[in-house]
Write a protein that holds these residues in place. Structure first.
Motif, PDB file in Angstrom:
ATOM      1  N   GLU A 159     -25.105  -8.396  -9.924  1.00  0.00           N
ATOM      2  CA  GLU A 159     -23.832  -8.796 -10.524  1.00  0.00           C
ATOM      3  C   GLU A 159     -23.793 -10.304 -10.753  1.00  0.00           C
ATOM      4  O   GLU A 159     -23.243 -10.774 -11.759  1.00  0.00           O
ATOM      5  CB  GLU A 159     -22.675  -8.375  -9.613  1.00  0.00           C
ATOM      6  CG  GLU A 159     -21.295  -8.612 -10.200  1.00  0.00           C
ATOM      7  CD  GLU A 159     -21.000  -7.736 -11.403  1.00  0.00           C
ATOM      8  OE1 GLU A 159     -20.078  -8.077 -12.176  1.00  0.00           O
ATOM      9  OE2 GLU A 159     -21.682  -6.695 -11.573  1.00  0.00           O
ATOM     10  N   LEU A 160     -24.395 -11.068  -9.841  1.00  0.00           N
ATOM     11  CA  LEU A 160     -24.460 -12.525 -10.004  1.00  0.00           C
ATOM     12  C   LEU A 160     -25.284 -12.896 -11.225  1.00  0.00           C
ATOM     13  O   LEU A 160     -24.906 -13.786 -12.000  1.00  0.00           O
ATOM     14  CB  LEU A 160     -25.064 -13.150  -8.747  1.00  0.00           C
ATOM     15  CG  LEU A 160     -25.245 -14.673  -8.765  1.00  0.00           C
ATOM     16  CD1 LEU A 160     -23.912 -15.386  -8.912  1.00  0.00           C
ATOM     17  CD2 LEU A 160     -25.954 -15.145  -7.502  1.00  0.00           C
ATOM     18  N   GLU A 161     -26.400 -12.201 -11.420  1.00  0.00           N
ATOM     19  CA  GLU A 161     -27.245 -12.452 -12.603  1.00  0.00           C
ATOM     20  C   GLU A 161     -26.479 -12.147 -13.889  1.00  0.00           C
ATOM     21  O   GLU A 161     -26.534 -12.917 -14.857  1.00  0.00           O
ATOM     22  CB  GLU A 161     -28.503 -11.599 -12.515  1.00  0.00           C
ATOM     23  CG  GLU A 161     -29.465 -11.801 -13.674  1.00  0.00           C
ATOM     24  CD  GLU A 161     -30.671 -10.883 -13.594  1.00  0.00           C
ATOM     25  OE1 GLU A 161     -31.577 -11.014 -14.443  1.00  0.00           O
ATOM     26  OE2 GLU A 161     -30.692 -10.024 -12.694  1.00  0.00           O
ATOM     27  N   LYS A 162     -25.751 -11.029 -13.892  1.00  0.00           N
ATOM     28  CA  LYS A 162     -24.958 -10.646 -15.058  1.00  0.00           C
ATOM     29  C   LYS A 162     -23.866 -11.679 -15.333  1.00  0.00           C
ATOM     30  O   LYS A 162     -23.636 -12.082 -16.485  1.00  0.00           O
ATOM     31  CB  LYS A 162     -24.330  -9.277 -14.816  1.00  0.00           C
ATOM     32  CG  LYS A 162     -23.411  -8.801 -15.924  1.00  0.00           C
ATOM     33  CD  LYS A 162     -22.799  -7.462 -15.553  1.00  0.00           C
ATOM     34  CE  LYS A 162     -21.763  -7.018 -16.575  1.00  0.00           C
ATOM     35  NZ  LYS A 162     -21.125  -5.736 -16.183  1.00  0.00           N
ATOM     36  N   THR A 163     -23.197 -12.123 -14.275  1.00  0.00           N
ATOM     37  CA  THR A 163     -22.127 -13.123 -14.420  1.00  0.00           C
ATOM     38  C   THR A 163     -22.679 -14.437 -14.948  1.00  0.00           C
ATOM     39  O   THR A 163     -22.078 -15.066 -15.824  1.00  0.00           O
ATOM     40  CB  THR A 163     -21.436 -13.358 -13.062  1.00  0.00           C
ATOM     41  OG1 THR A 163     -20.903 -12.115 -12.576  1.00  0.00           O
ATOM     42  CG2 THR A 163     -20.301 -14.361 -13.200  1.00  0.00           C
TER      43      THR A 163
END
Length: 215
Positions: A159-163
């Motif tokens: 999710e951090l990578e996507k954000t």
């Protein structure tokens, strides 16, 4: 007109207002995503620390349990130990659930507290086998917590990578495109106003000349 298409926007006041509003929205979304990224980073640090603690609590008793298992192997022999293993259930009761972390649904694991009976008799076995069984059961919750923490780390990192990708798209593509479009429309409208002013001034001069001739 879409900014992402790479074409120049229509140089009108309505389009200028629309793009300015879109820029405000993009800046707001950017701020929200930055806040989300900061929360994700903090949560990741917490879960990584939790996973480290769970692994530490798991490896020592697990190593001790395997040591007792080795002693049992030496005392009762491989045939007896393997026959006992065949009567041991291959599954354990685990309750699964989910909990939200920063809007991410993370699975949780909990071993059933129902006490399991021994599947072997005391005759022909060793006390080290009882100790091995007890220690293995005690270490299972730590294994579940370690697995749960590591799965949470994976989901939070994804999710951090996507954000971060969304933040980069806003910072380096979308917001600069809006700003360039605003600058282009504003400069075009200013140029038109100057041209209109010159035309009006020229027209006024012609009208004054004609007025003087008629007098």
């Amino acid at each position: 007109m879409s900014i992402a298409s790479g074409r120049r926007p229509l140089p009108t006041k309505i389009e200028l207002i629309r793009i300015k509003k879109s820029l405000q929205v993009a800046n707001s979304v950017h701020k929200i995503l930055e806040d989300k990224r900061d929360v994700l980073l903090r949560k990741l640090d917490e879960i990584i620390e939790e996973a480290t603690m769970s692994r530490d609590k798991m490896w020592e008793p697990l190593s001790e349990a395997y040591r007792f298992l080795y002693n049992t192997y030496l005392k009762v022999g491989p045939t007896t130990l393997e026959s006992i293993a065949m009567t041991t259930p291959s599954q354990i009761d685990v309750t699964t659930d989910v909990k939200p972390i920063v809007d991410i649904q993370v699975p949780t694991l909990k071993i059933s507290e129902k006490k399991s009976e021994l599947t072997y008799g005391f005759a022909g076995t060793s006390s080290s086998l009882d100790t091995t069984t007890m220690m293995m059961r005690q270490v299972l919750p730590h294994i579940c917590r370690a697995a749960e923490a590591e799965n949470t780390i994976f989901r939070l990192a994804k999710e951090l990578e996507k954000t971060q990708r969304l933040i980069n798209a806003l910072e380096y593509v979308i917001i600069p495109s809006y700003k360039d479009s605003i600058k282009f429309i504003a400069s075009t409208l200013e140029e038109r106003e100057r041209e209109d002013f010159v035309k009006l001034k020229h027209l006024k001069a012609i009208m004054e000349q004609r007025k003087e001739v008629t007098l």
